[in-house]
Design a protein around this motif. Structure first.
Motif, PDB file in Angstrom:
ATOM      1  N   ASN A  91       6.228   9.525   0.941  1.00 34.00           N
ATOM      2  CA  ASN A  91       5.464   8.416   0.381  1.00 34.00           C
ATOM      3  C   ASN A  91       5.719   7.192   1.255  1.00 34.00           C
ATOM      4  O   ASN A  91       6.847   6.714   1.351  1.00 34.00           O
ATOM      5  N   SER A 137       1.826  10.606  -6.004  1.00 32.28           N
ATOM      6  CA  SER A 137       1.009  11.150  -4.916  1.00 32.28           C
ATOM      7  C   SER A 137      -0.285  10.408  -4.650  1.00 32.28           C
ATOM      8  O   SER A 137      -0.954  10.674  -3.661  1.00 32.28           O
ATOM      9  N   GLY A 138      -0.665   9.478  -5.483  1.00 31.95           N
ATOM     10  CA  GLY A 138      -1.950   8.807  -5.287  1.00 31.95           C
ATOM     11  C   GLY A 138      -1.888   7.680  -4.284  1.00 31.95           C
ATOM     12  O   GLY A 138      -0.814   7.234  -3.866  1.00 31.95           O
ATOM     13  N   TYR A 139      -3.064   7.223  -3.878  1.00 38.00           N
ATOM     14  CA  TYR A 139      -3.179   6.031  -3.038  1.00 38.00           C
ATOM     15  C   TYR A 139      -3.168   4.822  -3.959  1.00 38.00           C
ATOM     16  O   TYR A 139      -4.009   4.696  -4.862  1.00 38.00           O
ATOM     17  N   VAL A 140      -2.219   3.925  -3.759  1.00 35.38           N
ATOM     18  CA  VAL A 140      -2.025   2.802  -4.677  1.00 35.38           C
ATOM     19  C   VAL A 140      -1.918   1.507  -3.886  1.00 35.38           C
ATOM     20  O   VAL A 140      -1.270   1.466  -2.825  1.00 35.38           O
ATOM     21  N   VAL A 141      -2.541   0.460  -4.397  1.00 33.18           N
ATOM     22  CA  VAL A 141      -2.375  -0.883  -3.843  1.00 33.18           C
ATOM     23  C   VAL A 141      -1.842  -1.772  -4.961  1.00 33.18           C
ATOM     24  O   VAL A 141      -2.457  -1.884  -6.031  1.00 33.18           O
ATOM     25  N   VAL A 184       0.862  -1.181   0.000  1.00 30.55           N
ATOM     26  CA  VAL A 184       0.000   0.000   0.000  1.00 30.55           C
ATOM     27  C   VAL A 184       0.899   1.231   0.000  1.00 30.55           C
ATOM     28  O   VAL A 184       1.800   1.358   0.831  1.00 30.55           O
ATOM     29  N   ARG A 185       0.651   2.131  -0.944  1.00 29.81           N
ATOM     30  CA  ARG A 185       1.424   3.372  -1.036  1.00 29.81           C
ATOM     31  C   ARG A 185       0.489   4.551  -0.792  1.00 29.81           C
ATOM     32  O   ARG A 185      -0.537   4.675  -1.460  1.00 29.81           O
ATOM     33  N   GLU A 186       0.850   5.364   0.168  1.00 34.30           N
ATOM     34  CA  GLU A 186       0.063   6.549   0.479  1.00 34.30           C
ATOM     35  C   GLU A 186       1.000   7.678   0.882  1.00 34.30           C
ATOM     36  O   GLU A 186       2.165   7.442   1.234  1.00 34.30           O
ATOM     37  N   SER A 225       4.295  11.937   9.288  1.00 34.87           N
ATOM     38  CA  SER A 225       5.110  10.725   9.139  1.00 34.87           C
ATOM     39  C   SER A 225       6.056  10.561  10.315  1.00 34.87           C
ATOM     40  O   SER A 225       6.185   9.462  10.880  1.00 34.87           O
ATOM     41  N   CYS A 257       5.402   3.361   1.913  1.00 29.14           N
ATOM     42  CA  CYS A 257       5.206   2.108   1.190  1.00 29.14           C
ATOM     43  C   CYS A 257       5.234   0.968   2.206  1.00 29.14           C
ATOM     44  O   CYS A 257       6.286   0.684   2.797  1.00 29.14           O
TER      45      CYS A 257
END
Length: 487
Positions: free
Chosen positions: A251, A305-309, A216-218, A225, A253
């Motif tokens: 970011n 910059s997006g939320y990625v899975v 998961v990337r946010e 952070s 991860c």
């Protein structure tokens, strides 16, 4: 004591003839070594590409007779002069076979010259995988072992902690095995030995059943952070942070083992056209317009910059595209110093970015973690560790200023108990290293026992481990470009 009595009777001319088929011709471009980043280069006296252990023995015998240094090198990914030599260079890339697979006991035996990419493919055939992997797999197994290369995961050690045994060819020509129960001092010295204890022939590596990772990337602000660092780092098995100073964002991860079906992400437009080609062109322009670096940093942060899975085979999640050739430095600090160190780095970088004539860092600053270990020269020895690394890209291979930036970065990391990554250029010498590593003198003792004449001591080892200060051992003697002091 010299043990290769079976070779003593060979005339030197016979040795030359036997080695001729594996000797790189002086006219070949491969007779000159250049590391992947194009930052260090050397012209060895001879370059050999052995295909068998016997040929390695012949190389060592010739080196013994002629009093030459032998330096093993894999694919040359180390961004320092670790692999460089003016003596004999032994390329291990043809010593690349998988020798044994034990699925039940979850280990494999491989020659040290096998690349991780090839090892991943072999392991997949047996439904196995490496336990942890760093950012790239275009490295040899021997190379990552001898430098204690790491991945990320607060409960996972450097990759050398997964090594169960080694087979070495020592300077006297003897072939020995070592492990935690057999010649343990030699083993502990060799699994972060900088190639100086002997030639690593085979590696017995612990592995595990093949697995997928769900990452998961946010994006969070720097403040959030750092404030949440401890729960963030412990929330997943493998966590890495990628900090973009230009936007003051990080970011996050976070990856965990998963049984979900693969769901890779990425496409040509974002990952190739924008993230690679456009970014590289803009970085090239920034060589002449330094203020553009901050704009490019914001652009790069926007791209991620997006939320990625993403869900994929383990090594595909572990690995990253390193992008362009680069100058880089990375230091390991005690985990408990992480928040204070990051705050100090942010204060310094904001001062630089607020100054129209200040230094302009590239991106991202990579932050990773590893568990403590007992390996004498491992940067994680005796301490849970945070690794912090910075880069300055070389767009289209053109050089960029980096020395002042790296020097100030390293000063801050050193203040927080930092130890440099062994594969990367640094300025520490024996006195400084002795203060950081309680077993430094044990390591030196082993080297003196197994290699009293210094057959495996190239300029890097002589400089950093034995404190040689003559001009030929200087840290910039193999620099491909030697810009002015101010760079």
């Amino acid at each position: 004591m010299h043990l290769t009595s079976h070779l003593d009777a060979l005339p030197t001319e016979t040795l030359y003839e036997a080695l001729r088929p594996i000797t790189v011709p002086p006219s070949s471009k491969y007779a000159r070594f250049i590391n992947w980043a194009g930052t260090f280069t050397c012209s060895p006296l001879a370059v050999f590409e052995p295909e068998s252990e016997y040929q390695c023995e012949l190389i060592l015998e010739l080196a013994r007779r002629e009093g030459k240094v032998v330096r093993a090198v894999g694919v040359g990914h180390s961004p320092s002069d670790l692999a460089c030599t003016t003596g004999f260079m032994l390329r291990t890339t043809k010593l690349d076979r998988l020798l044994e697979v034990n699925v039940d006991k979850q280990y494999v035996v491989a020659q040290a010259g096998i690349t991780l990419e090839a090892l991943h493919a072999h392991l997949a055939k047996h439904d196995l995988a490496m336990i942890n992997v760093g950012s790239i797999s275009d490295q040899t197994l021997g190379g990552i072992v001898t430098t204690a290369t790491h991945g990320t995961g607060i409960n996972y050690g450097v990759i050398s902690t997964n090594v169960m045994a080694l087979t070495l060819l020592l300077a006297d020509g003897s072939r020995v095995s070592c492990s935690r129960t057999e010649r343990s001092d030699l083993f502990i010295a060799s699994i972060c030995g900088l190639g100086s204890t002997g030639l690593i022939l085979n590696v017995t590596l612990q592995v595990e059943p093949a697995f997928r990772l769900r990452e998961v990337r946010e994006v969070l602000t720097f403040r959030d952070s750092v404030r949440q660092l401890h729960p963030l780092v412990h929330a997943s098995q493998h966590v890495r942070l990628r900090w973009y100073p230009a936007t003051d964002q990080i970011n996050i991860c976070s990856a965990d083992r998963s049984v979900e079906p693969c769901k890779p992400v990425g496409n040509w437009f974002w990952d190739s056209l924008l993230a690679y080609h456009v970014t590289q062109f803009l970085l090239f322009i920034s060589r002449y317009v330094p203020s553009l670096v901050m704009v490019i940093g914001r652009f790069a942060a926007w791209l991620t910059s997006g939320y990625v899975v993403a869900i994929d085979t383990s090594h595909r999640i572990f690995n990253l595209d390193c992008g362009f050739p680069q100058h880089t430095t990375e230091w390991a600090i005690p985990y408990e110093n992480t928040q204070a160190c990051l705050e100090d780095l942010r204060t310094w970088l904001r001062q630089e970015m607020d100054d129209p004539r200040g230094l302009r860092p590239h991106f991202p600053i990579e932050i990773r973690f590893s568990d403590s270990d007992d390996i004498w020269l491992s940067p994680s020895s005796g301490q849970t560790t945070c690794w912090i690394g910075i880069v300055q890209y070389k767009p289209y291979g053109f050089d960029v200023p980096y020395r002042k930036l790296f020097a100030r970065f390293e000063d801050i990391l050193a203040k927080h108990g930092g130890r440099p990554h062994w594969a990367k250029a640094h300025g520490l010498r024996p006195d400084g290293l002795r203060r950081l590593y309680p077993h430094f003198d044990d390591f030196v003792r082993v080297l003196q026992e197994v290699d009293p004449k210094g057959t495996f001591r190239n300029e890097y080892v002589q400089r950093h481990i034995f404190g040689r200060e003559e001009k030929e051992f200087d840290g910039r003697v193999f620099k491909r470009y030697k810009p002015s002091q101010g760079r």
